[in-house]
Design a protein around this motif. Structure first.
Motif, PDB file in Angstrom:
ATOM      1  N   THR A  44      55.300  17.092  20.720  1.00 50.80           N
ATOM      2  CA  THR A  44      54.615  17.820  21.785  1.00 50.80           C
ATOM      3  C   THR A  44      55.444  18.999  22.255  1.00 50.80           C
ATOM      4  O   THR A  44      56.682  18.934  22.299  1.00 50.80           O
ATOM      5  CB  THR A  44      54.289  16.888  22.974  1.00 50.80           C
ATOM      6  OG1 THR A  44      53.540  17.620  23.957  1.00 50.80           O
ATOM      7  CG2 THR A  44      55.553  16.348  23.630  1.00 50.80           C
ATOM      8  N   HIS A  45      54.763  20.086  22.579  1.00 51.23           N
ATOM      9  CA  HIS A  45      55.371  21.255  23.205  1.00 51.23           C
ATOM     10  C   HIS A  45      54.935  21.276  24.665  1.00 51.23           C
ATOM     11  O   HIS A  45      53.729  21.218  24.944  1.00 51.23           O
ATOM     12  CB  HIS A  45      54.882  22.551  22.550  1.00 51.23           C
ATOM     13  CG  HIS A  45      55.354  22.749  21.145  1.00 51.23           C
ATOM     14  ND1 HIS A  45      54.955  23.821  20.383  1.00 51.23           N
ATOM     15  CD2 HIS A  45      56.199  22.034  20.375  1.00 51.23           C
ATOM     16  CE1 HIS A  45      55.523  23.754  19.188  1.00 51.23           C
ATOM     17  NE2 HIS A  45      56.285  22.669  19.158  1.00 51.23           N
ATOM     18  N   LEU A  46      55.885  21.380  25.563  1.00 49.73           N
ATOM     19  CA  LEU A  46      55.553  21.416  26.984  1.00 49.73           C
ATOM     20  C   LEU A  46      55.993  22.738  27.591  1.00 49.73           C
ATOM     21  O   LEU A  46      57.178  23.076  27.568  1.00 49.73           O
ATOM     22  CB  LEU A  46      56.214  20.244  27.712  1.00 49.73           C
ATOM     23  CG  LEU A  46      55.685  18.855  27.323  1.00 49.73           C
ATOM     24  CD1 LEU A  46      56.448  17.761  28.041  1.00 49.73           C
ATOM     25  CD2 LEU A  46      54.193  18.744  27.621  1.00 49.73           C
ATOM     26  N   ARG A  47      55.031  23.490  28.072  1.00 42.28           N
ATOM     27  CA  ARG A  47      55.307  24.729  28.804  1.00 42.28           C
ATOM     28  C   ARG A  47      54.137  25.027  29.724  1.00 42.28           C
ATOM     29  O   ARG A  47      53.086  24.388  29.653  1.00 42.28           O
ATOM     30  CB  ARG A  47      55.567  25.899  27.860  1.00 42.28           C
ATOM     31  CG  ARG A  47      54.408  26.323  26.980  1.00 42.28           C
ATOM     32  CD  ARG A  47      54.813  27.554  26.147  1.00 42.28           C
ATOM     33  NE  ARG A  47      53.924  27.804  25.050  1.00 42.28           N
ATOM     34  CZ  ARG A  47      52.836  28.572  25.103  1.00 42.28           C
ATOM     35  NH1 ARG A  47      52.487  29.134  26.257  1.00 42.28           N
ATOM     36  NH2 ARG A  47      52.084  28.771  24.039  1.00 42.28           N
ATOM     37  N   ASN A  48      54.348  26.012  30.573  1.00 46.72           N
ATOM     38  CA  ASN A  48      53.361  26.363  31.589  1.00 46.72           C
ATOM     39  C   ASN A  48      52.925  27.810  31.421  1.00 46.72           C
ATOM     40  O   ASN A  48      53.713  28.653  30.963  1.00 46.72           O
ATOM     41  CB  ASN A  48      53.959  26.161  32.986  1.00 46.72           C
ATOM     42  CG  ASN A  48      52.905  25.889  34.046  1.00 46.72           C
ATOM     43  OD1 ASN A  48      51.712  26.080  33.830  1.00 46.72           O
ATOM     44  ND2 ASN A  48      53.347  25.435  35.202  1.00 46.72           N
ATOM     45  N   VAL A  49      51.692  28.089  31.756  1.00 47.45           N
ATOM     46  CA  VAL A  49      51.185  29.455  31.816  1.00 47.45           C
ATOM     47  C   VAL A  49      50.376  29.610  33.091  1.00 47.45           C
ATOM     48  O   VAL A  49      49.860  28.629  33.633  1.00 47.45           O
ATOM     49  CB  VAL A  49      50.291  29.812  30.595  1.00 47.45           C
ATOM     50  CG1 VAL A  49      51.085  29.756  29.304  1.00 47.45           C
ATOM     51  CG2 VAL A  49      49.072  28.909  30.521  1.00 47.45           C
ATOM     52  N   LYS A  50      50.285  30.845  33.540  1.00 50.06           N
ATOM     53  CA  LYS A  50      49.444  31.144  34.706  1.00 50.06           C
ATOM     54  C   LYS A  50      48.286  32.001  34.235  1.00 50.06           C
ATOM     55  O   LYS A  50      48.486  33.139  33.781  1.00 50.06           O
ATOM     56  CB  LYS A  50      50.241  31.866  35.792  1.00 50.06           C
ATOM     57  CG  LYS A  50      49.438  32.121  37.075  1.00 50.06           C
ATOM     58  CD  LYS A  50      50.314  32.719  38.157  1.00 50.06           C
ATOM     59  CE  LYS A  50      49.525  32.996  39.437  1.00 50.06           C
ATOM     60  NZ  LYS A  50      48.946  31.755  39.999  1.00 50.06           N
ATOM     61  N   VAL A  51      47.081  31.456  34.305  1.00 52.24           N
ATOM     62  CA  VAL A  51      45.887  32.143  33.834  1.00 52.24           C
ATOM     63  C   VAL A  51      45.190  32.814  35.018  1.00 52.24           C
ATOM     64  O   VAL A  51      44.958  32.179  36.050  1.00 52.24           O
ATOM     65  CB  VAL A  51      44.927  31.159  33.145  1.00 52.24           C
ATOM     66  CG1 VAL A  51      43.699  31.899  32.619  1.00 52.24           C
ATOM     67  CG2 VAL A  51      45.630  30.418  32.008  1.00 52.24           C
ATOM     68  N   GLU A  52      44.878  34.097  34.851  1.00 52.55           N
ATOM     69  CA  GLU A  52      44.174  34.848  35.891  1.00 52.55           C
ATOM     70  C   GLU A  52      42.662  34.757  35.676  1.00 52.55           C
ATOM     71  O   GLU A  52      42.190  34.375  34.601  1.00 52.55           O
ATOM     72  CB  GLU A  52      44.621  36.312  35.879  1.00 52.55           C
ATOM     73  CG  GLU A  52      46.122  36.507  36.020  1.00 52.55           C
ATOM     74  CD  GLU A  52      46.683  36.039  37.350  1.00 52.55           C
ATOM     75  OE1 GLU A  52      45.888  35.871  38.301  1.00 52.55           O
ATOM     76  OE2 GLU A  52      47.902  35.828  37.437  1.00 52.55           O
ATOM     77  N   GLU A  53      41.900  35.122  36.692  1.00 53.66           N
ATOM     78  CA  GLU A  53      40.443  35.028  36.617  1.00 53.66           C
ATOM     79  C   GLU A  53      39.864  35.891  35.502  1.00 53.66           C
ATOM     80  O   GLU A  53      38.818  35.573  34.938  1.00 53.66           O
ATOM     81  CB  GLU A  53      39.814  35.408  37.962  1.00 53.66           C
ATOM     82  CG  GLU A  53      40.084  34.397  39.069  1.00 53.66           C
ATOM     83  CD  GLU A  53      39.357  34.750  40.355  1.00 53.66           C
ATOM     84  OE1 GLU A  53      38.609  35.762  40.347  1.00 53.66           O
ATOM     85  OE2 GLU A  53      39.518  34.029  41.356  1.00 53.66           O
ATOM     86  N   ASN A  54      40.552  37.000  35.168  1.00 56.90           N
ATOM     87  CA  ASN A  54      40.034  37.900  34.131  1.00 56.90           C
ATOM     88  C   ASN A  54      40.410  37.466  32.716  1.00 56.90           C
ATOM     89  O   ASN A  54      40.088  38.146  31.750  1.00 56.90           O
ATOM     90  CB  ASN A  54      40.510  39.332  34.382  1.00 56.90           C
ATOM     91  CG  ASN A  54      42.023  39.482  34.286  1.00 56.90           C
ATOM     92  OD1 ASN A  54      42.743  38.521  34.041  1.00 56.90           O
ATOM     93  ND2 ASN A  54      42.515  40.690  34.498  1.00 56.90           N
ATOM     94  N   GLY A  55      41.100  36.343  32.596  1.00 58.82           N
ATOM     95  CA  GLY A  55      41.478  35.838  31.278  1.00 58.82           C
ATOM     96  C   GLY A  55      42.882  36.201  30.850  1.00 58.82           C
ATOM     97  O   GLY A  55      43.373  35.680  29.830  1.00 58.82           O
ATOM     98  N   ASP A  56      43.567  37.087  31.580  1.00 56.85           N
ATOM     99  CA  ASP A  56      44.973  37.375  31.287  1.00 56.85           C
ATOM    100  C   ASP A  56      45.805  36.129  31.581  1.00 56.85           C
ATOM    101  O   ASP A  56      45.448  35.307  32.431  1.00 56.85           O
ATOM    102  CB  ASP A  56      45.494  38.513  32.170  1.00 56.85           C
ATOM    103  CG  ASP A  56      44.825  39.843  31.890  1.00 56.85           C
ATOM    104  OD1 ASP A  56      44.059  39.941  30.916  1.00 56.85           O
ATOM    105  OD2 ASP A  56      45.076  40.793  32.666  1.00 56.85           O
ATOM    106  N   PHE A  57      46.933  35.997  30.893  1.00 58.89           N
ATOM    107  CA  PHE A  57      47.840  34.917  31.255  1.00 58.89           C
ATOM    108  C   PHE A  57      49.284  35.313  30.962  1.00 58.89           C
ATOM    109  O   PHE A  57      49.563  36.071  30.028  1.00 58.89           O
ATOM    110  CB  PHE A  57      47.497  33.595  30.556  1.00 58.89           C
ATOM    111  CG  PHE A  57      47.625  33.601  29.055  1.00 58.89           C
ATOM    112  CD1 PHE A  57      48.843  33.317  28.434  1.00 58.89           C
ATOM    113  CD2 PHE A  57      46.526  33.853  28.250  1.00 58.89           C
ATOM    114  CE1 PHE A  57      48.962  33.296  27.058  1.00 58.89           C
ATOM    115  CE2 PHE A  57      46.628  33.835  26.862  1.00 58.89           C
ATOM    116  CZ  PHE A  57      47.852  33.555  26.272  1.00 58.89           C
ATOM    117  N   GLY A  79      52.410  27.679  37.582  1.00 56.04           N
ATOM    118  CA  GLY A  79      51.371  28.078  36.640  1.00 56.04           C
ATOM    119  C   GLY A  79      50.060  27.371  36.920  1.00 56.04           C
ATOM    120  O   GLY A  79      49.837  26.841  38.014  1.00 56.04           O
ATOM    121  N   THR A  80      49.201  27.375  35.928  1.00 52.88           N
ATOM    122  CA  THR A  80      47.901  26.728  36.077  1.00 52.88           C
ATOM    123  C   THR A  80      47.762  25.508  35.160  1.00 52.88           C
ATOM    124  O   THR A  80      46.688  24.933  35.033  1.00 52.88           O
ATOM    125  CB  THR A  80      46.768  27.731  35.774  1.00 52.88           C
ATOM    126  OG1 THR A  80      47.031  28.393  34.533  1.00 52.88           O
ATOM    127  CG2 THR A  80      46.659  28.776  36.866  1.00 52.88           C
TER     128      THR A  80
END
Length: 356
Positions: A272-285, A295-296
């Protein structure tokens, strides 16, 4: 009961992080490695493989996980030449088994491995990280994007091999009219050939989800959701047939319930790979620290799900930010990934303490 923590390393003279540093990160027992200078499709020699093992052994680190033995584009396209490349792949599996490799992480994404539009997107705290701008991808020429990516680092960029991307125009032409059904079919052909060899040699093949998990430049992508992963796992009934569940890749689509995936697929996740991203409403992350609140992606819930399932597979902190003026391969510095490991251990230990 505990996960096996590992750390990705790109090799001597190809990584700013040393094995001496890696072995000082608490709980790290092995490296995730590959022969990045071997052209895609060629057999990995026993000599080179044993060199990596000997180097890791000097620092008390194992070499159980390989990421990745990349798949030649002719296999994905289903060309007549695929049989020779598959034969080479089988031989590499056999060579890797000789040194005790347990898991091979691979992917089946056409042309592009992972995709970002900015490798050093500034954050408000002064750190930078990998960034995906949706509208830019919709309008940029792929050739321009490749030039930008390859101009950012003197180190190899996994999945962006220059010898392959030098033929980008021809590759796009080859994929004209290519559908998801074509890709599924060619993946089945590959699995039918590879999985029996992996099983006979005690190796688990673990496919990596598409990053990001949607079509790019009109190219089909199929390992991108819970339904698709279920379909993939049903393609071959074998303990050697599994998935590298990556929270960051799948987490770029907020509709993906990764906690539910852990519970459903736990016995088919050797890595497994564990990391975080923050996704914006417009689809950018943007990629963030591993901390859940940054993050989200619900990393707390994901780690809890692994703990509840009694997961004892291999785990690595995936991409980190670039912090404290570190000069490193984009996404693969020492500092933020080491911080990420300690956050993951903190989560794991908290659930372990509650259980005991």
């Amino acid at each position: 009961m505990v996960v096996k923590m590992v750390f990705r390393w790109f090799g001597e003279h190809n990584d700013t992080v040393t094995l001496e540093q890696i072995r000082q990160i608490p709980g790290v027992e092995g490296i995730v490695w590959a022969l990045h200078d071997v052209p895609v499709g060629e057999v990995w020699s026993q000599e080179r493989i044993h060199e990596i093992q000997a180097t890791a052994d000097r620092y008390g680190l194992h070499t159980h996980v390989v990421e990745s033995v990349n798949i030649h584009e002719d296999i994905k396209l289903g060309l007549p030449s695929r049989d020779q490349y598959i034969a080479n792949y089988k031989q590499t599996i056999i060579h890797l088994a000789e040194i005790g490799v347990q898991v091979i992480c691979y992917n089946f994404m056409p042309i592009f491995d992972w995709l970002r539009t900015d490798l050093h997107r500034p954050a408000s705290d002064g750190s930078t990280s990998l960034f995906y701008e949706k509208s830019k991808i919709e309008h940029i020429d792929p050739l321009e994007l490749v030039a930008q990516i390859n101009a950012n680092s003197a180190l190899t960029m996994p999945g962006w091999e220059p010898e392959r991307l030098a033929h980008l125009t021809e590759l796009f032409k080859a994929y004209e009219g290519f559908t998801e059904d074509h890709l599924w079919s060619n993946l089945q052909y590959f699995l039918d050939e590879i999985i029996p060899v992996a099983e006979a040699n005690g190796i688990q093949m673990a496919i990596h989800p598409d990053d990001p998990p949607w079509s790019i430049f009109g190219l089909p992508r199929i390992i991108r959701s819970q339904d698709n992963i279920r379909r993939f796992l049903n393609m071959y009934n074998s303990p050697a047939h599994g998935i590298t569940l990556c929270s960051g890749s799948l987490g770029a689509n907020p509709d993906n319930d990764i906690v539910a995936m852990v519970h459903e697929f736990a016995d088919r996740i050797p890595f497994t790979h564990l990391r975080n991203v923050k996704v914006e409403e417009n689809g950018d992350f943007a990629e963030t620290s591993h901390r859940t609140q940054d993050g989200t992606v619900n990393l707390t819930g994901i780690v809890q799900a692994y703990h509840e399932e009694g997961f004892t597979g291999y785990c690595r902190p995936d991409h980190g930010r670039h912090i404290w003026n570190e000069e490193c391969r984009p996404g693969y510095g020492l500092y933020d990934r080491a911080l990420g490991i300690m956050y993951l251990w903190g989560l794991w230990d908290s659930f372990q303490y509650k259980r005991t």
